[in-house]
Write a protein that holds these residues in place. Structure first.
Motif: not given
Length: 308
Positions: A13-14, A16-19, A185, A190
């Motif tokens: 997630c970090t 790929e900048s995804k939740t 979330e 984060t």
């Protein structure tokens, strides 16, 4: 799934900048070969079931068939309306809603197992009370369910979610961890904070036994759901404040497996130990085991000699 552990979930997630919710939806689409709209629609339907269970618990009779439980969710809601609570209204409302859903389950109503029926009240209690508090949309809460699902997936594949296998730490404990992480979330935390929330929550339930009175998912299960909702909120607040789980959350999950495996069978949903075998617990079980008295048949009229 591209992840098996929480640290992998955080790393993906970090990077790929995804939740976590976004990643879980993508993974679910890939795993099931189902259109994203259908995947989200199904989860949305689950959330509506949760909301309906809260409504039913607040407005209808939830006395269980055993007669042991029912109505405590209503009592909590009434208590909140008529006085200042010890734990704060936000915690108390989450507790009330969690009790309601668990009581609906005990009275044979419709619930969503999150991750089991025995822990079905915790996520709805946290989510629905928070939705009312913060004015969140249903869509936002549905994303929270995907986040919770990702956490549950990791726990289930590395430890237990069944009380019969690992004690109540596996059912209520897992639900608390799922709710705590998802709440982080939902509040904009984060993925790393989500992971710490899970570890903080699970550490507080390690060793919790499964000891249902008379083998029913009622006592002490329902109360544990109510208190579990409060623990989830507390763990989420800790993580959002920057508190870290000193023992990595994946290692905490490993410890849950270790502790559950070492737990005596009498403390794993057999009703042979713990609260189920207290004097009062045994009396309840004996009372429920007694057959209900049958209605007496009317006596036949005796024949009178010499009559037809």
């Amino acid at each position: 799934m591209r992840f098996k552990h929480l640290h992998e979930l955080n790393a993906i997630c970090t990077a790929e900048s995804k939740t976590i919710a976004q990643l879980m939806i993508e993974e679910q689409v890939q795993e099931t070969n189902t259109p994203e709209a259908d995947v989200v629609k199904q989860m949305s339907e689950y959330y509506q079931v949760m909301k309906e269970a809260v409504r039913k618990g607040l407005t209808e009779d939830t006395t269980s068939r055993s007669g042991l439980t029912g109505g405590d969710g209503k009592k909590m809601a009434e208590y909140i309306r008529h006085g200042e609570t010890c734990s704060g209204d936000a915690s108390a409302l989450a507790m009330a809603y969690a009790l309601c859903v668990s009581e609906v389950n005990a009275s044979m109503g419709r619930i969503v197992a999150t991750p089991t029926a025995g822990s079905c009240g915790i996520i709805p209690g946290v989510f629905i009370s928070s939705q009312e508090r913060f004015g969140w949309t249903d869509e936002h809460l549905v994303n929270g369910l995907f986040c919770a699902g990702a956490i549950g997936y990791v726990i289930a594949n590395n430890s237990f979610i069944s009380g019969a296998e690992g004690g109540c730490q596996a059912e209520v404990g897992s639900a608390i961890g799922m709710a705590a992480g998802a709440m982080v979330e939902l509040r904009g935390g984060t993925p790393e904070q989500v992971v710490h929330a899970v570890g903080l929550a699970l550490k507080n339930t390690l060793g919790l036994i499964c000891d249902p009175v008379a083998g029913l998912v009622e006592i002490p299960c329902i109360v544990r759901n109510g208190l579990g909702a409060v623990t989830a909120l507390a763990a989420a607040d800790m993580a959002l404040a920057g508190v870290r789980s000193a023992i990595p959350s994946d290692e905490v999950i490993d410890v849950m497996l270790e502790v559950g495996s070492a737990m005596p069978s009498r403390h794993r949903e057999t009703a042979q130990g713990g609260l189920a075998q207290t004097p009062t617990g045994r009396k309840m079980m004996e009372k429920l085991a007694k057959p209900k008295a049958k209605r007496a048949e009317p006596e036949s009229t005796p024949e009178i000699p010499g009559t037809d």
